[in-house]
Design a protein around this motif. Sequence first.
Motif, mmCIF file in Angstrom:
data_model
loop_
_atom_site.group_PDB
_atom_site.id
_atom_site.type_symbol
_atom_site.label_atom_id
_atom_site.label_comp_id
_atom_site.label_asym_id
_atom_site.label_seq_id
_atom_site.Cartn_x
_atom_site.Cartn_y
_atom_site.Cartn_z
ATOM 1 N N UNK A 1 4.337 -10.587 7.858
ATOM 2 C CA UNK A 1 3.622 -9.328 7.638
ATOM 3 C C UNK A 1 4.500 -8.141 8.009
ATOM 4 N N UNK A 2 5.183 -8.246 9.153
ATOM 5 C CA UNK A 2 6.087 -7.175 9.569
ATOM 6 C C UNK A 2 7.236 -7.040 8.568
ATOM 7 N N UNK A 3 7.807 -8.176 8.126
ATOM 8 C CA UNK A 3 8.916 -8.139 7.184
ATOM 9 C C UNK A 3 8.501 -7.524 5.849
ATOM 10 N N UNK A 4 7.346 -7.942 5.316
ATOM 11 C CA UNK A 4 6.906 -7.427 4.013
ATOM 12 C C UNK A 4 6.527 -5.957 4.092
ATOM 13 N N UNK A 5 5.952 -5.533 5.214
ATOM 14 C CA UNK A 5 5.644 -4.110 5.382
ATOM 15 C C UNK A 5 6.916 -3.276 5.383
ATOM 16 N N UNK A 6 7.929 -3.752 6.089
ATOM 17 C CA UNK A 6 9.206 -3.028 6.125
ATOM 18 C C UNK A 6 9.831 -2.983 4.732
ATOM 19 N N UNK A 7 9.771 -4.082 4.002
ATOM 20 C CA UNK A 7 10.353 -4.132 2.667
ATOM 21 C C UNK A 7 9.616 -3.201 1.714
ATOM 22 N N UNK A 8 8.295 -3.156 1.804
ATOM 23 C CA UNK A 8 7.526 -2.286 0.896
ATOM 24 C C UNK A 8 7.833 -0.820 1.156
ATOM 25 N N UNK A 9 7.970 -0.434 2.412
ATOM 26 C CA UNK A 9 8.347 0.946 2.721
ATOM 27 C C UNK A 9 9.740 1.260 2.177
ATOM 28 N N UNK A 10 10.659 0.298 2.326
ATOM 29 C CA UNK A 10 12.013 0.482 1.816
ATOM 30 C C UNK A 10 12.015 0.593 0.298
ATOM 31 N N UNK A 11 11.214 -0.233 -0.369
ATOM 32 C CA UNK A 11 11.137 -0.182 -1.832
ATOM 33 C C UNK A 11 10.527 1.126 -2.313
ATOM 34 N N UNK A 12 9.531 1.634 -1.592
ATOM 35 C CA UNK A 12 8.927 2.919 -1.972
ATOM 36 C C UNK A 12 9.948 4.045 -1.907
ATOM 37 N N UNK B 1 3.302 -8.379 -4.897
ATOM 38 C CA UNK B 1 3.338 -6.914 -4.978
ATOM 39 C C UNK B 1 4.760 -6.395 -4.779
ATOM 40 N N UNK B 2 5.495 -6.996 -3.850
ATOM 41 C CA UNK B 2 6.884 -6.582 -3.637
ATOM 42 C C UNK B 2 7.748 -6.930 -4.842
ATOM 43 N N UNK B 3 7.508 -8.093 -5.447
ATOM 44 C CA UNK B 3 8.281 -8.466 -6.636
ATOM 45 C C UNK B 3 8.002 -7.508 -7.788
ATOM 46 N N UNK B 4 6.768 -7.035 -7.894
ATOM 47 C CA UNK B 4 6.452 -6.054 -8.931
ATOM 48 C C UNK B 4 7.216 -4.756 -8.689
ATOM 49 N N UNK B 5 7.356 -4.356 -7.435
ATOM 50 C CA UNK B 5 8.129 -3.161 -7.134
ATOM 51 C C UNK B 5 9.608 -3.354 -7.457
ATOM 52 N N UNK B 6 10.115 -4.557 -7.191
ATOM 53 C CA UNK B 6 11.510 -4.840 -7.540
ATOM 54 C C UNK B 6 11.705 -4.765 -9.056
ATOM 55 N N UNK B 7 10.733 -5.250 -9.815
ATOM 56 C CA UNK B 7 10.805 -5.143 -11.276
ATOM 57 C C UNK B 7 10.816 -3.680 -11.708
ATOM 58 N N UNK B 8 10.038 -2.842 -11.024
ATOM 59 C CA UNK B 8 10.058 -1.409 -11.332
ATOM 60 C C UNK B 8 11.438 -0.809 -11.048
ATOM 61 N N UNK B 9 12.059 -1.244 -9.964
ATOM 62 C CA UNK B 9 13.406 -0.749 -9.652
ATOM 63 C C UNK B 9 14.399 -1.173 -10.731
#
Length: 242
Positions: free
Chosen positions: A41-52, A199-207
């Motif tokens: 949870x901590x790792x994915x939260x950090x990654x989502x903030x970084x992706x944003x 959700x993170x993979x979808x953000x990576x696809x957007x990138x």
Amino acid sequence: MTPISFSPWEMFLNAGPVVRCVMTLLAVASLLTWTILIAKSVELLRIRLQLNRAERALANAGTLDLGEEWTREHGGIAHRLVMAAEAERRQSHDIPDDREGLKERIVLHLERLEAAEGRRLMGGTGLLATIGATSPFIGLFGTVWGIMTSFTGIAASKATSLAVVAPGIAEALLATALGLVAAIPAVVIYNHLARQSAACRAQVADLTALVMRLVSRDLGRMQALTASGQVVRLGASRMAGE
């Protein structure tokens, strides 16, 4: 006569060695489940903030070079995507008039990076699936073993009183309860982390799409500059001919 305690801890201490090992294994599995939940949870939260942050940087960048500069401080998958596109563009500089081929090669490279990031995001969750699938059966094994031991003890002592068999059966059933306690949260947490990873993979696809937009924009500028240069050279040759 001292009454028999049926608290979980007392039943654990009074259980046989096999049932006790099963209970210990299930307790460790449950502890691992909650540890993975907190860590992921901590790792994915950090990654989502970084992706944003990276998504905003790439959306505002006008060129691939600016995208590389603005994502450098964020690092992570966004910077790797930009660097992969930049590296492929440099390696293809000696291939003339190859816009579509360059785009295709960059897309293939970015897709590989995207797939690798997806696997990394799901790292550690496979253990949750294993715990969720096997814990009920491990607990059932402990229960069957404990009940079997209780009945063999009854046969050896030739005592048929329920008070004699009840403690052993209760201790055995505790193994099944611990199996469910380990399995149910593992399945729920696995599904939760799978949704977060998706959700993170979808953000990576957007990138990836944003990087390809920058690549297409740069190639369009290069084509426009090449066309204008040809027009200038053609005009100069005509003037020289006159």
